[in-house]
Scaffold this active site. Structure first.
Site, short mmCIF file in Angstrom:
data_model
loop_
_atom_site.label_atom_id
_atom_site.label_comp_id
_atom_site.label_asym_id
_atom_site.label_seq_id
_atom_site.Cartn_x
_atom_site.Cartn_y
_atom_site.Cartn_z
N ASP A 101 2.56 -5.11 8.02
CA ASP A 101 1.40 -4.25 7.83
C ASP A 101 0.17 -5.14 7.88
OD1 ASP A 101 -0.78 -2.95 6.76
OD2 ASP A 101 0.27 -2.10 5.05
N HIS A 146 0.86 -1.18 0.00
CA HIS A 146 0.00 0.00 0.00
C HIS A 146 0.91 1.23 0.00
CE1 HIS A 146 -2.90 2.87 1.78
NE2 HIS A 146 -3.85 2.02 1.46
N CYS A 192 -4.47 2.53 -3.90
CA CYS A 192 -3.24 2.92 -3.21
C CYS A 192 -2.10 1.96 -3.51
CB CYS A 192 -3.46 3.02 -1.70
SG CYS A 192 -4.53 4.38 -1.25
N GLN A 246 -5.11 -5.21 6.64
CA GLN A 246 -6.18 -6.02 6.06
C GLN A 246 -6.39 -7.33 6.81
OE1 GLN A 246 -8.30 -5.19 3.76
NE2 GLN A 246 -7.30 -3.30 3.11
N LYS A 302 -10.70 -0.67 9.92
CA LYS A 302 -10.81 -1.83 9.04
C LYS A 302 -11.18 -3.09 9.82
CE LYS A 302 -7.98 0.02 5.40
NZ LYS A 302 -6.74 -0.02 4.63
C1 LIG Z 1 -5.75 0.64 4.49
C2 LIG Z 1 -4.37 0.11 4.42
C3 LIG Z 1 -3.30 0.85 4.92
C4 LIG Z 1 -3.47 2.23 5.49
O1 LIG Z 1 -4.29 2.21 6.60
P1 LIG Z 1 -4.87 3.55 7.21
O2 LIG Z 1 -5.94 3.08 8.11
O3 LIG Z 1 -5.42 4.33 6.05
O4 LIG Z 1 -3.78 4.25 7.90
C5 LIG Z 1 -2.04 0.30 4.86
N1 LIG Z 1 -1.86 -0.92 4.35
C6 LIG Z 1 -2.85 -1.67 3.86
C7 LIG Z 1 -2.57 -3.03 3.32
C8 LIG Z 1 -4.15 -1.16 3.87
O5 LIG Z 1 -5.14 -1.89 3.36
#
Ligand SMILES: *Cc1c(COP(=O)(O)O)cnc(C)c1O
Length: 425
Positions: free
Chosen positions: A218, A139, A382, A221, A244
């Site tokens: 990260d 992302h 993104c 998701q 999320k």
């Molecule tokens: C949404 C997302 C982000 C960013 O998250 P925020 O809540 O916008 O800070 C980073 N990595 C992944 C894989 C995402 O789906």
């Protein structure tokens, strides 16, 4: 104990598979029950943000109605209640991912967690000749902060290539990079928000650790979609976003291994993060407070803890299973459309399906779907460099959560066929 577990598991299984139980689950999300453009809403944009159940909304309302006060510095009753709520949420977050309480730093979300580490760890530990290893499926939130810090430190960002539409990565490149001695940190996504790929995070963290490389997962998701334990994953850092995972926007968390957090300089300066301040100099509060300058998002943290309770009550293993069922069903149905290109693996995917259809510009597709009450996302998600590499400027994406159903996918398919007839005629 064992029989308790069995009972709760079997009743949970019913909750997302059984239509009557699913109706009850959906009733916990009032926003789903509405007409959009004259049709019942189908919300398939969960990878961008999920909806929030009543228990989360009520936890926030109750905090503001009864306990609202500032945390930590107060001695009066309300301040103590606010502090208990906020610190209780930290303990709950730690429990949720198998961490220690002092290893949880509250942030605005995944993006801020990555920026925190890129700055507070990166500025002290990166220099010319050093490399930051990412994958091409990251992302923008897991690319741009590292690009910024690479510029400031004279280090370099290196990407593990994504080889094809299925999202397979170049394993030999990954191995070579991690053993080169140049890579200082490897930051990668658990689940790709564009491809629906689920990465072998524990394996990658182990490889990083064997080579003295710091690992950052990260989990934006993944955090609301599957059981997760940082000890089993073996990461140094992990980031999550509340919004999320059924919690409000503006709250998220960074997990950092205690000894790594201890070794880091502060990120932002202000109240809460100090132990003593003179006009010349300041002394830092203990971890994790050192990284939380200013009044935090108290209500958000309380909402996040309520969301974690909700998800664990449903059962994260059940949610993962439900995601997989919906994703496999959607993949199977979509595959039958003429001239469709579906990104990500055929099996073992997360609840995210991106696709593009020849003769149906993504923008038009999404707009026409919205006119029929279906919320899809279209664009580069993104993930612009990867889309460019795959020769796409945009895909449509359907992403699912615990309250979605195969009936909704059926309705999406009927509408998509109709839209395609129109666009391709
Ligand atoms: C949404 C997302 C982000 C960013 O998250 P925020 O809540 O916008 O800070 C980073 N990595 C992944 C894989 C995402 O789906």
């Amino acid at each position: 104990m064992v029989s308790d577990l069995t009972i709760s598991e079997s009743s949970n299984t019913k909750r997302l598979n059984d239509p009557v139980e699913m109706e009850k689950v959906r009733n916990q999300f009032p926003i789903l029950n509405q007409i959009v453009n004259k049709r019942p809403l189908i919300y398939f944009d969960n990878a961008a943000t999920t909806q929030k159940p009543i228990c989360v909304l009520e936890s926030i309302e109750s905090y503001y109605k009864k306990d609202n006060s500032n945390v930590h510095r107060g001695i009066h009753t309300l301040s103590q209640r606010a502090t208990d709520g906020y610190e209780g949420a930290r303990a709950r977050t730690a429990e949720y991912i198998g961490a220690q309480t002092n290893e949880i730093v509250f942030t605005r979300g995944t993006t801020e967690a990555i920026n925190l580490v890129a700055n507070a760890w990166g500025l002290d530990n990166l220099g010319p000749g050093d490399e930051i290893l990412l994958t091409e499926m990251e992302h923008h939130s897991n690319m741009v902060p590292w690009q910024l810090i690479a510029k400031r430190t004279g280090s370099k960002v290196v990407y593990v290539p994504v080889c094809n539409d299925q999202g397979e990565i170049d394993e030999s490149f990954l191995r070579q990079a991690l053993t080169s001695g140049r890579v200082k940190i490897f930051s990668f996504t658990y689940i790709s928000n564009t491809l629906g790929v689920v990465n072998p995070v524990a394996q990658w963290c182990e490889l990083a650790r064997q080579n003295g490389v710091i690992s950052f997962v990260d989990a934006a998701q993944a955090c609301g979609h599957r059981p997760m334990n940082v000890q089993e994953i073996g990461c140094d850092f992990l980031a999550m976003s509340g919004h999320k995972m059924a919690a409000p926007t503006g709250i998220g968390a960074l997990f950092g291994r205690a000894d790594v957090l201890e070794s880091m300089s502060p990120y932002q300066g202000g109240g809460e993060m100090i132990s003593e301040v003179t006009f010349e100099e300041s002394y830092w509060n203990v971890v994790p407070h050192k990284f939380e300058a200013g009044t935090p998002n108290i209500a958000g943290a309380i909402g996040l803890a309520a969301a974690m309770d909700y998800l664990d009550d449903i059962g994260r293993d059940q949610i993962a299973e439900h995601d997989a069922t919906l994703a496999a069903y959607a993949y199977d149905q979509l595959k039958r459309l003429d001239d469709i290109r579906i990104l990500g693996p055929a099996t073992g995917r997360a609840g995210v399906v991106s696709f593009s259809l020849k003769g149906a510009p993504t923008q038009d597709l999404i707009t026409l779907a919205d006119q029929r009450g279906i919320a899809l996302r279209g664009g580069h998600h993104c993930n612009q460099p990867l889309m460019r590499k795959l020769g796409l400027d945009a895909t449509a994406r359907a992403s699912f959560y615990l309250y979605n159903t195969t009936e909704e996918i059926d309705r999406m398919m009927v509408e998509l066929r109709d839209i395609l007839d129109f666009l391709r005629s």
